[in-house]
Design a protein around this motif. Structure first.
Motif, PDB file in Angstrom:
ATOM      1  N   UNK A   1       1.166   7.351   0.660  1.00 19.90           N
ATOM      2  CA  UNK A   1       2.305   6.544   0.221  1.00 19.90           C
ATOM      3  C   UNK A   1       3.109   7.215  -0.896  1.00 19.90           C
TER       4      UNK A   1
ATOM      5  N   UNK B   1      11.000   4.032   5.085  1.00 19.15           N
ATOM      6  CA  UNK B   1      10.790   2.673   4.582  1.00 19.15           C
ATOM      7  C   UNK B   1       9.802   1.925   5.467  1.00 19.15           C
TER       8      UNK B   1
ATOM      9  N   UNK C   1       6.336   3.226   4.821  1.00 23.96           N
ATOM     10  CA  UNK C   1       5.813   2.783   3.538  1.00 23.96           C
ATOM     11  C   UNK C   1       5.314   1.339   3.623  1.00 23.96           C
ATOM     12  N   UNK C   2       6.104   0.540   4.295  1.00 26.09           N
ATOM     13  CA  UNK C   2       5.687  -0.851   4.440  1.00 26.09           C
ATOM     14  C   UNK C   2       4.380  -0.945   5.237  1.00 26.09           C
TER      15      UNK C   2
ATOM     16  N   UNK D   1       2.083   1.463   5.655  1.00 28.43           N
ATOM     17  CA  UNK D   1       0.959   2.055   4.920  1.00 28.43           C
ATOM     18  C   UNK D   1       0.489   1.111   3.823  1.00 28.43           C
ATOM     19  N   UNK D   2       1.456   0.536   3.112  1.00 27.01           N
ATOM     20  CA  UNK D   2       1.093  -0.316   1.979  1.00 27.01           C
ATOM     21  C   UNK D   2       0.227  -1.496   2.422  1.00 27.01           C
ATOM     22  N   UNK D   3       0.432  -1.944   3.644  1.00 30.89           N
ATOM     23  CA  UNK D   3      -0.327  -3.105   4.110  1.00 30.89           C
ATOM     24  C   UNK D   3      -1.661  -2.768   4.740  1.00 30.89           C
TER      25      UNK D   3
END
Lengths: 869, 359
Positions: A229, A680, A683-684, A686-688
């Motif tokens: 990330x 974007x 990232x969304x 991966x972050x979750x």
């Protein structure tokens, strides 16, 4: 233990109606017999008597003789530890076992149990004499074909225990028996959890190591993913930075495109004009070039005309000069020819003089030699006459062949006479009184030789004297005499001696002839006829003597040589004078041709010149064309200046570059927007995903794997050390335990295997021979060596088990692969073993080979006729 | 008077991955239930505001299910909850844990992404949020109290006076903040509850996170005096799991008995995680007793034992009984002769393989 087999008796036993063996001796016992005589059947009877159950129908059916209804029975007397026992077993029909000892009797199962107890058997229901059932006896009582098998292969656990117990009693060493084996096996099994037999990591150790590697790799992967990330965010920031202000950059580039377009249009117009003026310059240049070329052609033709005229003149002058030279050469040739003719005449004169001088000289020489030639011919004539007389005389005498023929006939005659003489008996009659014998009267005292005949002694006897082919031999004498007489007549002599005299005379005359011929060879080697012809020739020359020419032959010949030489010189001079004349004629001919060629070429050039305009006319046109070209080039230079001022060739390129820049920026903007959207989204996503959890799990797994590996390593270390210590002490105990067997075999071994040492290796104590650096395991030995070594080891085991007592060792044709020499040694081994703890029972079909055994008890079985079937 | 529930270091999303199976799951869930318990305590003590001084999450990249579970727990609070980013959840990007939490939480939940003070019930809260994991400089140096109003500093880091000589980051000069006039400095980062002075304290983590932590499983009830006097600090228990760490030296059977007594005295076994790290040397009987004790300790939530540090030391009596026949006896004597660790371990193993009557 002391077990002695005494007497074996069987009835209806596998074809044997009734047979008794024994009583056996404590030592060596030999049972021999041909094949099919029943040795192996009697050997198996020991197993049935002592160890196998009497029960069973199917499994015992083979015991009954084929075609017989008799009940198979066996009875064995034996002694165990000094007590006499008798065991009797009946099979198939009312099967039963009965053991008696000192008035006590055990029947059936009790008998079997008692026997099992006495012999150390593990079971009372033994169906077949297999190693697993019959314990140590399977080691000591070999059936046919078993002697080559590894002794340990037949040793069941029970047999091994029996042997080990016996060994332990003697050595005091303890291997720990079943407990030790079980502990050792458990330790090895524990070791096997971590390592292979050769010590390489395997099983749990390898798995734990692999698990740690995998976990560490997963950990690194998770941590790498954990940083993803940040990377994506960094990329996103970069993309945002790119997009920021990109619209302004695009607008600026578009303005640049508009400016570049104006410049490119102006440059294009100037380029068009420049191209037009350049085309006109090229046209003027072409025209001037064409005129200059034509003028050059005219000038070249004029120059060629002048060259041809000069050439023609030079050729005419040459022709005059050559003609003058030719006249002079002809005059010189004529002079030389006249001199040559004179020299030829002089040579002819010299030749005639030489001939005259030679004729005169030959005539003078002939007169000088005629007399000598005449004497020579006369001498030769006399010798020739004498030769002819001698040859005639010789021809009248007998030849060698004739003489030899007469000698042969004489010899034949002598031989025939000798034969006749030999055939005549040496018998003579001497009359004591007057008498008539075969009509021939003999006075008293007269002696007469007797020939083959029959003599009548009147009134007394008939004496028959019989010679050997007398008549035939008389015929042979007569025939030889006749043939000799005829030959003498033909030869013209009276006797052989006359013939020899004639031949001697012939030899003398032939010698004389040879002398005459030698003389002639000296006198007239060319032959008498040739000498006569030479005499006649000389006489002819001497008669016609020519006039003296006044010079000798030598002088005349010298003069002729000189004349000849001069003639050759003059002829050469004449030939040399002819060459310039020929060359001059040829030169004149060539010059005439070249003059003609030059004239022709000059005419052709003149024709070409006439066809062209005048040279001055061309020069005028050329000047006008040059002026026109100069004007056009000035216009082109002006157009070039205008084109350069408009940016030249760079203007359109600048426009293209500006357009490309705009296009590139727009592409960058589009890509960055797409990239931003993608990042974007990433990232969304991966972050979750809870990458943090993944890292924690991976780290925990790696720690667990590390702990597990440490734990496994500790267990491996423990197990490895334990197995190492156990194996070491187990091997030591085993060596101590097995020492009695090796010690017993040691004195026997060198007789069969010199320089070899016996070792009992491995868990099963397999016999192994070590000879220097060579180790041969039992299975690797030859068939003969296996049975020899096997019997030694089994016999030694028997001695160990016997201890202070005695046990039987039974060999059924156990040395079939052993050669005669080794068999003798093995019999010696058995003899020694029988003296020390072993009762030996040998069954064999090779009775003669075992004569040397010196058996205390020997029984010979009859031929197969015993087999009832 | 303002009543504040001061807490920190929730570390939601910690996996406790070293713990086996369901135990790890229970430890994970325990962190959320601790938050729910805090909500109950806030209600019970009628607090005006709850301040969480950093490390709400164990990491900025916890999964969305953790975010949602946290939001669900926060929904139980009946008062404003102020969340301060700590070094574990310091990212301020929209994909960070706290931004995601803020997006799904109720209006009573506020996250200090910027160091802007807020006022709740007349008291001003001055946050020093961490925008990254580590600061070499004092992240709270810029804080100034609100003049003439109760002011509370919310910070996350190490107390400067206790970090002297250590290469710590995020070091905060707490004394300076107090000196500036803050009525109370609420600290997070250290998991133990620690009162630094009348006006400054670490609340500690509401649920213990591992063995070795002390004074955890609490929050602080802070009651601000309107007259500006020192606040009243009252610890309130929130933790449920007990982490019992037993480094134990064993030299005799009595030591094993003592260990057994210690374990027997542990209450709430189903909520207790025990870690035994035994060292020393034991006789065969004592070692067998230790192994039996461990085997019987399966009623704890978790029993993690490591007895690899315990060596076998047979007594003379044991040795006299340990007389296996033949080469086994030779092996026993050989292993005892060296008395090195590996040989004694091997002997222990051999003892296990021997029949009962040979041990």
């Amino acid at each position: 233990m002391k077990l002695i087999l005494r007497t074996l008796e069987v009835w209806n036993w596998q074809g044997l109606e009734h047979e008794v063996l024994g009583p056996f001796d404590d030592g060596l016992n030999l049972i021999d017999g041909p094949n099919e005589s029943g040795k192996s059947r009697l050997r198996s009877a020991f197993d049935y008597a002592l160890m196998l159950t009497h029960r069973g129908q199917g499994k015992r059916a083979h015991l009954r003789s084929k075609g017989s209804t008799g009940t198979p029975r066996v009875k064995l007397d034996f002694e165990l530890d000094g007590v006499a026992y008798t065991v009797e077993k009946q099979f198939l029909d009312k099967p039963t076992s009965k053991l008696t000892c000192s008035g006590q009797t055990w029947l059936d199962e009790e008998a079997l149990a008692r026997l099992a107890e006495l012999l150390g058997l593990g079971s009372t229901k033994i169906w077949s004499p297999e190693a697993s059932q019959t314990g140590v006896w399977s080691l000591l009582w070999m059936r046919q074909g078993e002697s080559g098998e590894t002794p340990d292969a037949q040793a069941s656990g029970e047999a091994a225990t029996t042997v080990q117990d016996a060994l332990a009693r003697q050595t005091g060493a303890v291997v720990a028996g079943a407990v030790g084996q079980e502990v050792l096996e458990r330790a090895r099994k524990e070791y096997g959890r971590f390592r292979s037999a050769n010590g390489q990591p395997r099983g749990e150790l390898a798995a734990a190591s692999t698990a740690l590697s995998d976990a560490e790799a997963a950990c690194k992967e998770a941590e790498a993913a954990r940083t993803a990330p940040q990377g994506v965010a960094s990329q996103l920031a970069s993309v945002e930075a790119t997009l920021e202000g990109i619209d302004d950059r695009i607008a600026e580039r578009e303005r640049a495109v508009a400016e570049a377009q104006v410049e490119a249009d102006a440059a294009k117009e100037a380029e068009h004009q420049l191209r037009a003026t350049r085309a006109e310059v090229e046209t003027a240049k072409e025209k001037r070039k064409r005129l200059a070329h034509r003028l050059g052609q005219v000038e070249a033709l004029h120059a060629r005309t002048a060259e041809l005229e000069a050439e023609r003149r030079d050729l005419e002058a040459g022709r005059v000069s050559v003609a003058a030279s030719q006249g002079k050469a002809i005059a010189r040739l004529e002079t030389a020819a006249a001199l040559a003719e004179e020299a030829e005449d002089a040579l002819q004169t010299a030749d005639a003089l030489v001939a005259s001088a030679e004729a005169y000289e030959r005539a003078v020489m002939a007169r000088g030699t005629v007399e000598a030639q005449e004497q020579k011919v006369a001498d030769a004539g006399r010798v020739t006459d004498a030769l002819k007389n001698a040859e005639a005389g010789a021809a009248a005498c007998l030849t060698r062949d004739t003489l030899d023929e007469l000698d042969a006939l004489g010899a034949t005659l002598q031989h025939a006479r000798a034969e006749l003489s030999a055939a005549t008996p040496p018998l003579a009659v001497t009359a004591h009184a007057d008498l008539v014998l075969n009509g021939i009267a003999l006075a008293a005292g007269e002696e007469r030789s007797l020939r083959e005949e029959t003599i009548e002694l009147e009134g007394l006897a008939t004496v028959r004297i019989q010679g050997v082919a007398l008549a035939a031999r008389e015929d042979a004498v007569r025939d030889a005499e006749r043939r000799l007489g005829q030959a003498l007549l033909v030869a013209g002599v009276d006797s052989i001696d006359d013939a020899r005299s004639s031949y001697a005379r012939r030899q003398a005359l032939e010698s004389e002839c040879a002398q005459h011929r030698a003389r002639l060879e000296v006198l007239v080697p060319e032959g008498l006829a040739a000498a006569i012809r030479e005499l006649e020739r000389l006489e002819s020359l001497a008669e016609t003597l020519p006039a003296d020419p006044g010079v000798t032959v030598a002088v005349a010949r010298a003069q002729r040589k000189e004349a000849n030489s001069r003639l050759r010189e003059l002829r050469a001079g004449r030939d040399a004078a002819r060459q310039p004349v020929t060359e001059a004629a040829s030169g004149l001919s060539g010059l005439a041709a070249r003059v003609e060629l030059a004239r022709t070429q000059a005419e052709r050039v003149a024709q070409e010149l006439e066809a062209l305009p005048a040279q001055e006319e061309f020069q005028g046109e050329l000047g006008e064309a040059q002026a026109e070209l100069d004007g056009r080039e000035a216009l082109a230079a002006a157009a070039q200046q205008r084109f350069d001022a408009a940016g030249g060739a760079a203007a359109p390129k600048a426009l293209v570059r500006a357009l490309r820049a705009v296009e590139g920026l727009r592409k960058t903007q589009e890509d960055a927007r797409e990239r931003r959207a993608s990042l974007r989204g990433n990232l969304e996503t991966i972050a979750g995903q809870d990458l943090h959890a993944r890292v924690q799990e991976a780290k925990a797994e790696a720690e667990r794997a590390r702990d597990r590996l440490d734990s496994v390593k500790a267990s491996d270390r423990r197990a490895t050390r334990l197995v190492e210590v156990l194996e070491h002490h187990h091997a030591q105990a085993r060596d101590r335990l097995m020492a009695p067997i090796i010690e017993r075999v040691a004195p026997w071994l060198p007789r069969i295997f010199p320089q070899s040492e016996l070792r009992l290796e491995g868990a099963k104590q397999t016999p192994t021979l070590v000879t220097g650096a060579i180790t041969e395991h039992f299975a690797e030995l030859s068939g003969g060596a296996r049975e020899q070594l096997g019997i030694m080891v089994r016999t030694a085991i028997g001695q160990v088990i016997a201890g202070e007592g005695r046990v039987p060792v039974v060999l059924d044709d156990a040395l079939v692969n052993t050669d005669h020499e080794r068999l003798g040694e093995m019999l010696s081994v058995l003899d020694e073993a029988s003296a020390d703890g072993v009762q030996v029972l040998v069954f064999t079909c090779h009775d003669v080979d075992y004569d040397g055994l010196g058996a205390h008890y020997r029984h010979s079985l009859d031929k197969p006729a015993l087999r009832l079937a | 008077m303002t009543r504040i529930l001061h807490t920190s270091d929730w570390h939601l999303g910690r996996r406790h991955a070293r713990l086996p199976g369901d135990v790890g799951a229970r430890a994970r869930e325990a962190r959320f239930t601790a938050v729910e318990r805090l909500a109950a305590l806030a209600t019970e003590h009628e607090v005006d505001v709850v301040v969480v001084c950093g490390d709400v999450f164990d990491d900025d990249l916890v999964g969305n299910e953790v975010i949602q579970r946290a939001a669900d727990a926060l929904a139980n609070f009946g008062c404003p909850v102020l969340l301060l980013p700590g070094n574990h959840d310091s990212s301020s990007s929209v994909e960070g844990a706290l931004p995601r939490l803020a997006a799904v939480s109720g209006a009573h939940v506020s996250v200090f992404f910027e160091p802007e003070p807020v006022e709740v019930g007349g008291t001003w809260f001055h946050p020093a949020p961490l925008g990254r994991k580590h600061y070499r400089e004092d992240p709270a140096a810029h804080l100034e109290p609100t003049p003439n109003a109760p002011s509370v500093a919310l910070v996350h880091g190490a107390d400067k006076t206790r970090s002297a000589g250590r290469n710590d980051t995020n070091v905060i000069d707490v004394e300076a903040l107090v000196g500036k006039g803050f009525d109370y400095v609420a600290l997070g980062d250290w998991h133990c509850q620690l009162v630094l002075g009348p006006r400054a304290a670490y609340s500690g983590t509401p649920e213990q996170a591992r063995w070795g932590e002390r004074d955890t499983g609490h929050a602080l009830l802070v009651e601000l005096d309107e007259a500006g006097g020192p606040p009243m600090l009252t610890p309130v228990a929130s933790g449920r799991l007990k982490w019992v760490d037993l480094p134990w030296e064993l030299q005799s059977a009595e030591d094993v008995d003592a260990l057994a007594a210690q374990l027997a005295a542990v209450p709430e076994r189903s909520s207790t995680l025990v870690r035994l790290r035994a060292t020393g040397a034991l006789s065969m009987d004592a070692l067998a007793a230790l192994e039996a004790l461990i085997a019987e300790s399966d009623t704890f939530l978790s029993m993690e034992s490591d007895i690899s540090g315990v060596r076998l030391a047979p007594t003379e009596a044991e040795l006299s009984h340990m007389t296996p026949p033949g080469f086994l006896g030779d092996a026993v004597r050989a292993l005892l002769e060296t008395r090195n660790d590996v040989d004694l371990e091997a002997l222990t193993l051999l003892n296990r393989f021997l029949p009962e009557d040979n041990r």
